[in-house]
Motif scaffolding. Structure first.
Motif, mmCIF file in Angstrom:
data_model
loop_
_atom_site.group_PDB
_atom_site.id
_atom_site.type_symbol
_atom_site.label_atom_id
_atom_site.label_comp_id
_atom_site.label_asym_id
_atom_site.label_seq_id
_atom_site.Cartn_x
_atom_site.Cartn_y
_atom_site.Cartn_z
ATOM 1 N N TYR A 50 -5.979 -14.875 13.048
ATOM 2 C CA TYR A 50 -5.180 -15.553 12.016
ATOM 3 C C TYR A 50 -6.048 -15.891 10.812
ATOM 4 N N LYS A 51 -7.282 -16.272 11.077
ATOM 5 C CA LYS A 51 -8.198 -16.648 9.991
ATOM 6 C C LYS A 51 -8.379 -15.491 9.002
ATOM 7 N N GLU A 52 -8.553 -14.273 9.524
ATOM 8 C CA GLU A 52 -8.703 -13.096 8.659
ATOM 9 C C GLU A 52 -7.416 -12.828 7.877
ATOM 10 N N ALA A 53 -6.280 -12.923 8.567
ATOM 11 C CA ALA A 53 -4.983 -12.662 7.925
ATOM 12 C C ALA A 53 -4.715 -13.686 6.822
ATOM 13 N N LYS A 54 -5.021 -14.947 7.108
ATOM 14 C CA LYS A 54 -4.798 -16.020 6.131
ATOM 15 C C LYS A 54 -5.658 -15.805 4.879
ATOM 16 N N PRO A 100 -1.748 -8.194 17.034
ATOM 17 C CA PRO A 100 -2.334 -8.390 15.710
ATOM 18 C C PRO A 100 -1.456 -9.236 14.789
ATOM 19 N N TYR A 101 -2.078 -9.673 13.723
ATOM 20 C CA TYR A 101 -1.386 -10.370 12.639
ATOM 21 C C TYR A 101 -1.183 -9.341 11.531
ATOM 22 N N PHE A 102 0.058 -9.142 11.148
ATOM 23 C CA PHE A 102 0.374 -8.194 10.083
ATOM 24 C C PHE A 102 0.594 -8.951 8.781
ATOM 25 N N VAL A 103 0.141 -8.369 7.686
ATOM 26 C CA VAL A 103 0.356 -8.949 6.359
ATOM 27 C C VAL A 103 1.323 -8.026 5.625
ATOM 28 N N TYR A 104 2.385 -8.620 5.085
ATOM 29 C CA TYR A 104 3.400 -7.860 4.369
ATOM 30 C C TYR A 104 3.593 -8.392 2.962
ATOM 31 N N LYS A 105 3.822 -7.449 2.053
ATOM 32 C CA LYS A 105 4.245 -7.782 0.693
ATOM 33 C C LYS A 105 5.764 -7.679 0.721
ATOM 34 N N ILE A 106 6.435 -8.723 0.273
ATOM 35 C CA ILE A 106 7.894 -8.766 0.297
ATOM 36 C C ILE A 106 8.417 -8.777 -1.129
ATOM 37 N N SER A 109 -6.791 -12.966 3.773
ATOM 38 C CA SER A 109 -6.249 -11.805 3.079
ATOM 39 C C SER A 109 -5.035 -12.187 2.232
ATOM 40 N N VAL A 110 -4.128 -12.981 2.807
ATOM 41 C CA VAL A 110 -2.927 -13.403 2.080
ATOM 42 C C VAL A 110 -3.291 -14.287 0.886
ATOM 43 N N ARG A 111 -4.249 -15.173 1.068
ATOM 44 C CA ARG A 111 -4.676 -16.028 -0.056
ATOM 45 C C ARG A 111 -5.186 -15.194 -1.216
ATOM 46 N N GLU A 112 -5.987 -14.188 -0.899
ATOM 47 C CA GLU A 112 -6.533 -13.316 -1.946
ATOM 48 C C GLU A 112 -5.417 -12.540 -2.637
ATOM 49 N N LEU A 113 -4.475 -12.008 -1.862
ATOM 50 C CA LEU A 113 -3.354 -11.262 -2.436
ATOM 51 C C LEU A 113 -2.486 -12.156 -3.325
ATOM 52 N N ARG A 114 -2.220 -13.379 -2.861
ATOM 53 C CA ARG A 114 -1.386 -14.308 -3.640
ATOM 54 C C ARG A 114 -2.053 -14.708 -4.940
ATOM 55 N N SER A 115 -3.383 -14.776 -4.955
ATOM 56 C CA SER A 115 -4.097 -15.206 -6.175
ATOM 57 C C SER A 115 -3.932 -14.202 -7.311
ATOM 58 N N SER A 116 -3.688 -12.944 -6.979
ATOM 59 C CA SER A 116 -3.526 -11.929 -8.023
ATOM 60 C C SER A 116 -2.119 -11.321 -8.024
ATOM 61 N N ALA A 117 -1.171 -12.010 -7.419
ATOM 62 C CA ALA A 117 0.200 -11.490 -7.304
ATOM 63 C C ALA A 117 0.952 -11.571 -8.625
ATOM 64 N N GLU A 118 1.852 -10.636 -8.795
ATOM 65 C CA GLU A 118 2.765 -10.636 -9.936
ATOM 66 C C GLU A 118 3.879 -11.642 -9.667
ATOM 67 N N PRO A 119 4.547 -12.150 -10.707
ATOM 68 C CA PRO A 119 5.685 -13.047 -10.476
ATOM 69 C C PRO A 119 6.744 -12.348 -9.623
ATOM 70 N N GLY A 120 7.263 -13.065 -8.640
ATOM 71 C CA GLY A 120 8.285 -12.517 -7.760
ATOM 72 C C GLY A 120 7.748 -11.847 -6.511
ATOM 73 N N GLU A 121 6.441 -11.595 -6.466
ATOM 74 C CA GLU A 121 5.845 -11.006 -5.263
ATOM 75 C C GLU A 121 5.555 -12.105 -4.254
ATOM 76 N N GLU A 122 5.826 -11.791 -3.002
ATOM 77 C CA GLU A 122 5.619 -12.761 -1.925
ATOM 78 C C GLU A 122 4.845 -12.057 -0.818
ATOM 79 N N PHE A 123 3.935 -12.770 -0.180
ATOM 80 C CA PHE A 123 3.155 -12.210 0.913
ATOM 81 C C PHE A 123 3.305 -13.101 2.134
#
Length: 80
Positions: free
Chosen positions: A31-35, A5-11, A37-51
């Motif tokens: 990968y398409k699903e993981a990508k 699987p492709y894992f998504v992590y918040k760093i 998911s990461v795009r959506e998370l990054r769009s609402s991320a707080e400053p300093g959050e990395e995915f």
């Protein structure tokens, strides 16, 4: 042999620059699903959050790979 699987992590920042706070936030078969998911998370991320997306056998292997200190890439003469 099963799929990997492709894992998504918040760093987040950890105790030191070498120690990072890793929080699993998703696991996807493609990968398409993981990508997406990461795009959506990054769009609402707080400053300093990395995915990041990591391809691994399991969460333990994913976290070990994310925790490794990567060497700086070697720059070609024209990139300096």
């Amino acid at each position: 042999r099963g799929f990997m699987p492709y894992f998504v992590y918040k760093i987040g920042s950890g105790v030191t620059a070498l120690v990072k706070n890793l929080e699993p936030v998703g696991k996807h078969e493609t990968y398409k699903e993981a990508k997406a998911s990461v795009r959506e998370l990054r769009s609402s991320a707080e400053p300093g959050e990395e995915f990041k997306v990591i391809f691994a056998q399991n969460e333990l292997e994913a976290e070990e790979m994310l925790g490794q200190q990567r060497e700086c890439p070697i720059l070609a003469e024209w990139e300096k």
